[in-house]
Design an enzyme around this catalytic site. Structure first.
Site, short mmCIF file in Angstrom:
data_model
loop_
_atom_site.label_atom_id
_atom_site.label_comp_id
_atom_site.label_asym_id
_atom_site.label_seq_id
_atom_site.Cartn_x
_atom_site.Cartn_y
_atom_site.Cartn_z
N LYS A 84 0.84 -1.21 0.00
CA LYS A 84 0.00 0.00 0.00
C LYS A 84 0.87 1.26 0.00
CE LYS A 84 -3.63 -2.57 2.26
NZ LYS A 84 -4.15 -3.09 3.53
N GLN A 128 -4.62 -1.78 9.69
CA GLN A 128 -4.34 -3.08 9.07
C GLN A 128 -4.77 -4.21 9.99
OE1 GLN A 128 -2.99 -3.56 5.88
NE2 GLN A 128 -3.46 -5.71 6.25
N ASP A 151 -11.25 2.19 4.46
CA ASP A 151 -11.48 0.76 4.28
C ASP A 151 -12.96 0.40 4.44
OD1 ASP A 151 -9.89 -1.25 3.40
OD2 ASP A 151 -8.99 -1.74 5.33
#
Ligand code: NAD
Length: 328
Positions: A84, A128, A151
């Site tokens: 990322k 994450q 997200d």
């Protein structure tokens, strides 16, 4: 539709040539071809659009920055975070990675997220997953300000997605799957679709997005009694189980569209690390297309995360959400 510029086509001569008549003179063949879909070109296209959008935003004096939080040193998480960061750097999307202590208490993680919520230079926050065992991911995710939740995993964004609200931030992998279908011009309205997996991260939002488009969706999971029966009639299968080779050719209808989200890392006989999908590669001849693992859904997850990061920055600047073009 299958784009010939962006995919590798594999002709399946033997399995796709169906003999219609036994008389030698009248032998007819039905030639079909099945395609392994890779999305590298599609990813590149979206990331180039993202780079231009980011630049335009900065030129107007607006902030844009993605904050990626990794708690601990889970090796798979490190790989994903590095990908990322690399993609953001390559496309001039400012991105800071925060490597947080494995033993960090829950309250400190919340405080870190709240500080980023209050930092006006930060426009996107990604936590994450998975988190170390002692941490509650649900509570931590819900500390993220919904407008910075790139997200799409806060309860607010999950609820907005279920309501088909246009302001919802959609999770990157489900959004990537929908983009693959759009790119291939697959209209799922009325289609019988089987989704394997019901996680909040992948299976559930994919099923919701497909259902909102008018597909008849069956969601299968570890408690499903007869997975094969649900696969047999499906015109589209999206598999997100994390079980290598779960779907086999005999389970499938001829011509099915196959989208493979699953990732299982293994060590090959040569000692090298390999990634396997959930849908066995031998399913290809049964399909119209099968997304490749690696190289299919994965690149679209990264691209969709970046487009979400841009969307979030635009919305926070009071600008309309950008329109993302899919190449023909
Ligand atoms: P998860 O473990 O949270 O959920 C897996 C789901 O699959 C569960 O609902 C479970 O009931 C179901 N399942 C597992 N084995 C099954 C079986 N044998 N039969 C039927 N159902 C079964 O995992 P997740 O976070 O949803 O991720 C799923 C897979 O997708 C993993 O392999 C993950 O690495 C991969 N993934 C890939 C990407 C990508 O970009 N390609 C992104 C996210 C996740």
């Amino acid at each position: 539709m299958v784009s010939s510029t962006s995919i590798g086509t594999l002709d399946i001569q033997q399995s796709a040539c169906l003999i219609m008549h036994t008389s030698l003179r009248k032998i007819k063949k039905i030639n079909t071809s099945s395609t392994y879909l890779t999305t590298k070109d599609l990813q590149k296209n979206l990331l180039n659009q993202a780079a231009k959008m980011a630049d335009a935003l900065v030129q107007k004096g607006n902030p844009i920055k993605l904050a990626v939080l990794q708690v601990g040193t889970n090796p798979a998480s490190s790989v994903y975070v590095n990908i990322k960061k690399k993609m953001a750097d390559q496309h001039d999307i400012p991105c800071d990675v925060y490597l947080l202590d494995e033993d960090m208490p829950q309250e400190m993680l919340h405080k870190t997220i709240e500080d980023l919520n209050n930092d006006t230079s930060v426009t996107g926050i990604l936590l994450q997953l998975p988190l170390p065992q002692h941490l509650n991911a649900r509570q931590a995710l819900d500390c993220i300000a919904p407008e910075k939740d790139v997200d799409g995993l806060t309860v607010i964004n999950a609820g907005l997605l279920e309501m088909n609200a246009p302001e919802a931030m959609q999770p990157a992998t489900p959004l990537g799957v929908m983009r693959i279908l759009d790119w291939q011009k697959i209209d799922v309205r009325g289609m019988d679709v089987t989704v394997i997996g019901r996680s909040n991260l992948v299976g559930r939002p994919i099923a919701s997005l497909l259902g909102l488009r008018g597909a008849t969706v069956t969601v299968c999971h570890l408690d499903t009694k007869d997975l094969r029966a649900h696969l047999k009639n499906a015109e589209l299968v999206v598999c997100a189980a994390g079980h290598a080779g779960l779907v086999q050719p005999n389970d499938l209808k001829q011509g099915v569209y196959l989208i493979d989200v699953g990732i299982t890392p293994i060590e090959g006989s040569d000692g090298k690390r390999k990634i396997l999908g959930d849908i066995d590669p031998t399913c290809l001849p049964k399909s119209t297309f099968q997304t490749k693992v690696p190289g299919g859904v994965g690149p679209m997850t990264v691209a969709s995360l970046m487009t979400n990061a841009i969307d979030a920055a635009y919305l926070q600047a009071g600008l309309p959400r950008p329109t993302w073009q899919l190449p023909q």
